[in-house]
Scaffold this active site. Structure first.
Site, PDB file in Angstrom:
ATOM      1  CB  SER A 135      38.052  14.181  57.551  1.00 33.14           C
ATOM      2  OG  SER A 135      36.803  13.979  58.154  1.00 33.14           O
ATOM      3  CE  LYS A 161      36.916  16.228  60.807  1.00 32.09           C
ATOM      4  NZ  LYS A 161      36.651  17.643  60.456  1.00 32.09           N
ATOM      5  CE  LYS A 163      33.320  14.290  59.652  1.00 34.33           C
ATOM      6  NZ  LYS A 163      32.958  15.685  59.955  1.00 34.33           N
ATOM      7  CG  ASP A 188      33.946  16.886  63.079  1.00 35.73           C
ATOM      8  OD1 ASP A 188      33.172  17.432  63.895  1.00 35.73           O
ATOM      9  OD2 ASP A 188      33.984  17.192  61.871  1.00 35.73           O
ATOM     10  CD  GLU A 213      36.003  19.773  63.287  1.00 36.82           C
ATOM     11  OE1 GLU A 213      36.762  18.795  63.073  1.00 36.82           O
ATOM     12  OE2 GLU A 213      35.576  20.494  62.370  1.00 36.82           O
ATOM     13  CG  ASP A 238      33.155  23.024  61.335  1.00 31.82           C
ATOM     14  OD1 ASP A 238      33.023  24.043  60.640  1.00 31.82           O
ATOM     15  OD2 ASP A 238      32.990  21.871  60.861  1.00 31.82           O
ATOM     16  CE  LYS A 262      34.396  22.458  57.573  1.00 34.02           C
ATOM     17  NZ  LYS A 262      33.159  21.770  58.027  1.00 34.02           N
ATOM     18  N   GLY A 290      37.365  21.132  55.623  1.00 33.06           N
ATOM     19  CA  GLY A 290      37.079  20.713  54.246  1.00 33.06           C
ATOM     20  C   GLY A 290      35.606  20.430  54.071  1.00 33.06           C
TER      21      GLY A 290
END
Ligand code: NPG
Length: 369
Positions: A135, A161, A163, A188, A213, A238, A262, A290
């Site tokens: 990520s 991934k 952000k 995400d 996400e 999430d 998670k 994570g």
């Protein structure tokens, strides 16, 4: 087993590099390490809280309070025959999933060690190696991001991934896709958008993303169902999912087609497994999220991610991607084929190094019968 002693440690782990998301910049992680001693075994767990309430309402302070004043008194000195017994003893406490997960995961480790089996085995894991991804936080420019992606692909990571946040989204997606048309690639948003931003996500539909996400509010399920209807790309939830009941609502409303699990967000491995099983029964893939864990939490994540319906690579990267020195041995590594080995020793299968743990501890409290 009888719970004889519990120790809490508020630790401060300095990240190798700042992590930038739509929620802000993180330079260190303030988690709580939970140690449980029972019947001659020691179980370790990690509560993945943070110093700030920007991802979750829980913080290091709230979790310390909930553990010290409610969850620990509920189980200390008690004879329990399963993790489920301990969960039942603390069930009066509403919410506070990260606090609960810290203690719950330590108990799973203790039960696995008492039986001499790996945590993966006890949870029902079926894999010896898991697929992992990385990520990447928001970078100063799309060119910087592409450079980072290149480095991680060279290290073996098979899924990237990134952000995103308003103003740092499409351009970044486009830049990575231009350079790497075929990689597994997802974004995400950490709840940074509104339903009115649908055009941005429609534009993303053209880039073959694995998933988007948590685009909308951290506590929303309904608006996500409206957004999902407008998109080809699967939405993955999430922040909105804290229990198997939330997962069921999201699937019934068709708010997402993938779920990120998670343990910290849902109260531990027990609830994680319920979500995993529900999704498996509906052919909904899950992957392991994570929270920049130390090796203690990471070991639990790797064990959980060895269950069969974790079919997408997780946010489970090598220890060195987060911290200069992990508090466990051996450190977690990623192989050239983008996989990570699932520990096979008893419990979490890694050893906590006492001097390293002591070095990162900023507060400690012991609870004895
Ligand atoms: O590899 O552990 C990791 C980080 C994965 O991006 C990651 N976590 O929203 O999922 C998230 C995000 C996060 C990080 C959330 C820190 C909260 C705190």
């Amino acid at each position: 087993m009888r719970i004889e002693r519990i120790e809490l440690r508020h630790v401060k782990l300095v990240l190798v590099a700042p992590f930038v998301t739509s929620m802000g910049v993180e330079t260190d992680e303030e988690h709580i390490i939970v140690r449980v001693d029972a019947d001659g075994v020691t179980g370790w767990g990690e509560s993945v809280v943070e110093g700030t309430p920007f991802y979750s309402y829980e913080t290091t302070e709230t979790a310390w309070h909930i553990l010290r004043d409610f969850l620990i008194p509920a189980v200390l000195g008690k004879e329990i025959s399963s993790v489920a017994d301990a969960i039942a003893l603390g069930a009066r406490v509403r919410g506070h999933m990260m606090a609960k997960a810290g203690l719950e995961s330590a108990l799973w480790d203790a039960f696995a060690k008492a039986q001499g089996v790996s945590l993966s085995r006890l949870l029902g894991g079926t894999r010896e190696r898991i697929d992992v991804g990385v990520s990447i936080g928001i970078q100063p420019s799309p060119a910087d991001l592409v450079k980072k992606v290149t480095g991680y692909l060279e290290e073996g990571y098979r899924r990237i991934k990134i952000k995103i946040a308003p103003g740092s989204d499409l351009e970044y997606v486009r830049a990575v896709r231009r350079e790497y048309p075929d990689i597994l690639f997802q974004v995400d948003a950490n709840s940074a958008y509104e339903l009115g931003d649908v055009e941005i996500f429609r534009a993303m539909d053209g880039y073959g993303l694995l998933l988007i996400e948590q685009p909308l509010s951290h506590d929303d399920i309904y608006d996500h169902s409206k957004l999902q209807r407008e998109l080809k790309t699967p939405i993955c939830l999430d922040e909105s999912i804290h229990s198997v009941a939330d997962a069921r609502a999201a699937l019934e409303l068709k708010s997402c087609r993938v779920i990120n699990i998670k343990p910290g967000r849902v109260g531990g491995f027990t609830e994680s497994r319920l979500i995993h099983d529900l999704c498996a029964s509906q052919h909904i893939p899950v992957w392991h999220g994570g929270m920049l864990e130390s090796g203690i939490g990471r070991a639990g994540n790797v064990a959980l991610a060895s269950l069969p319906n974790f079919t997408l690579p997780g946010d489970i990267s090598a220890s060195k991607r987060y911290y200069r020195q992990d508090i466990v041995e051996p450190a977690f590594e990623v192989a050239r084929d983008g996989t990570m080995a699932v520990p096979t020793g008893p419990g979490i299968g890694v050893q906590v190094v006492p001097e390293r743990l002591e070095k990162v501890t900023v507060r400690r409290q012991e609870f004895c019968v």
